[in-house]
Design an enzyme around this catalytic site. Structure first.
Site, PDB file in Angstrom:
ATOM      1  N   GLY A 111     -87.258  62.591   0.676  1.00 58.48           N
ATOM      2  CA  GLY A 111     -87.833  63.830   0.184  1.00 58.48           C
ATOM      3  C   GLY A 111     -88.659  63.667  -1.073  1.00 58.48           C
ATOM      4  N   CYS A 112     -88.858  64.787  -1.769  1.00 54.85           N
ATOM      5  CA  CYS A 112     -89.786  64.831  -2.899  1.00 54.85           C
ATOM      6  C   CYS A 112     -89.348  63.956  -4.074  1.00 54.85           C
ATOM      7  CB  CYS A 112     -89.951  66.271  -3.380  1.00 54.85           C
ATOM      8  SG  CYS A 112     -90.731  67.364  -2.167  1.00 54.85           S
ATOM      9  N   ASN A 113     -88.075  63.664  -4.187  1.00 54.86           N
ATOM     10  CA  ASN A 113     -87.585  62.822  -5.281  1.00 54.86           C
ATOM     11  C   ASN A 113     -87.802  61.336  -5.021  1.00 54.86           C
ATOM     12  OD1 ASN A 113     -85.149  63.946  -3.533  1.00 54.86           O
ATOM     13  ND2 ASN A 113     -84.720  61.785  -3.927  1.00 54.86           N
TER      14      ASN A 113
END
Length: 382
Positions: free
Chosen positions: A158-160
């Site tokens: 994901g975005c992390n």
């Protein structure tokens, strides 16, 4: 994890396998970004898909996003947008990701003064599609990178994920001084959309855009000594001091990408409360990151926070006591690109360097948020 071997304190469990005394100081020596060919305003997206629901339109038009790069489906003989099944979305992801990824890597190498032949390690990050073999193998073949190059793919975090991967890549660079490591985050978000009339998809569809960003890391060879106050001599090249993570286990399902049986596609879900959950935990992980270096928030000159959305940015800014100026690049990237997932913080980093406002000795904090729910941070110094 302390990447610079000269910083005081015991080696953590994440320290590279090689003797820390032989590891060099890791610097970020280049950055490059790429997008798909066409950007759309939020109004143009609404018009393109004929979205008239006032609730959905409100989500789009109040997102603090002016334009996003998207690869929209073609029209059929009646002028309606073609519905793309999951198989076609995966093919779209492969096509877009390889194109953007290659251009971002080339831009990064040009910025750092290296060539394709110099690449010793390639890490590819994506959460918008699944490929086997992964993007790293395909880029090595298509770009003509040496087949002997070590590689790894970070998929689905994901975005992390950009900072999760940067931690691992920095560890490899520290264990292999003088060798060139490249990390590329490539997110074909157009290949991860479900178009329907629900509010669940409205939030996601209003937010994400296509983009890729790459950074080049190199560690000093062991004969180059740095003291705790020293920084790499190359202008605009910060050294990486360390990382800190926080998994919010009570919100593990608040951001997820799972199967939608009704649509027969994977679909992304964002809990409406996630901005406040992330904001409430931001201080804890940032202060832990800084305390390891004997610093407080006051010492940080540059904040590069993931462009997760207007509410997420505001929640983080308020909880950390930051000004709007502190997050100007974060909000600027959101405005001009939308949320480009794992690549977002590197778009902000590129803008910071282009501003030429960084001074010798400045500290910076990189911060990403994503599924888990997770907050990842890194401390750098120029």
């Amino acid at each position: 994890m302390t990447i610079s071997a000269v910083l005081p304190g015991p080696a953590s469990a994440q320290q590279p396998a090689s003797d820390a005394k032989n590891a060099g100081t890791v610097g970020i020596v280049g950055v490059g970004t790429a997008t798909t060919g066409t950007s759309f305003s939020q109004q143009e997206v609404l018009d393109t898909f004929g979205i008239t629901d006032p609730r959905v339109r409100s989500v789009f038009l109040n997102s603090a996003i002016d334009r996003r790069y998207l690869t929209i489906p073609p029209t059929d003989s009646d002028g309606a947008r073609v519905v793309e099944p999951q198989g076609e979305l995966l093919a779209k992801h492969k096509r877009i990701a390889l194109d953007m990824g290659a251009r971002a890597v080339r831009a990064c190498l040009e910025n750092s003064g290296y060539e394709l032949a110099d690449v010793d390690y390639l890490c590819c990050v994506t959460s918008t599609g699944f490929l086997t073999p992964g993007i790293s193998a395909l880029l090595i073949r298509e770009m003509g990178i040496s087949p002997a190059t070590s590689r790894v793919d970070v998929v689905g975090m994901g975005c992390n994920a950009g900072l999760n991967a940067l931690n691992a890549v920095a560890g490899w660079a520290a264990a292999n001084p003088g060798k060139v490591a490249v990390m590329v985050c490539v997110e074909a978000c157009s290949a991860a959309y479900v178009i329907d009339s629900t509010m669940r998809t409205a939030v996601v569809n209003s937010l994400f855009g296509d983009g890729a960003a790459a950074v080049c890391l190199v560690a000093d060879t062991p004969d180059v000594a740095h003291g705790p106050g020293d920084v790499p001599s190359a202008p605009g090249s910060p050294r990486i001091l360390g990382f800190a993570s926080h998994l919010i286990t009570d919100a593990i399902d608040a951001m997820r990408y799972d199967w939608d049986g009704e649509q027969a596609k994977f679909s992304f879900y964002l809990d409406p409360d996630i901005p406040y959950v992330v904001g409430a935990h931001a201080e804890q992980v940032v202060d832990r990151l800084l305390s390891r270096a004997g610093l407080g928030r006051w010492a940080v000159s540059h904040w590069l926070v993931h462009s997760g959305g207007k509410k997420v940015i505001d929640a983080v800014r308020i909880n950390l006591g930051l000004t709007r100026h502190d997050v100007r690049h974060t909000t600027g990237v959101l405005r001009d690109y939308g949320n480009v997932s794992s690549a977002s913080f590197l778009f902000s980093y590129d803008r910071l360097l282009g501003e030429r406002a960084v001074q010798h000795g400045d500290y910076g904090v990189l911060m990403t948020m994503g599924p888990g729910s997770t907050i990842e941070t890194a401390l750098v110094q120029w």
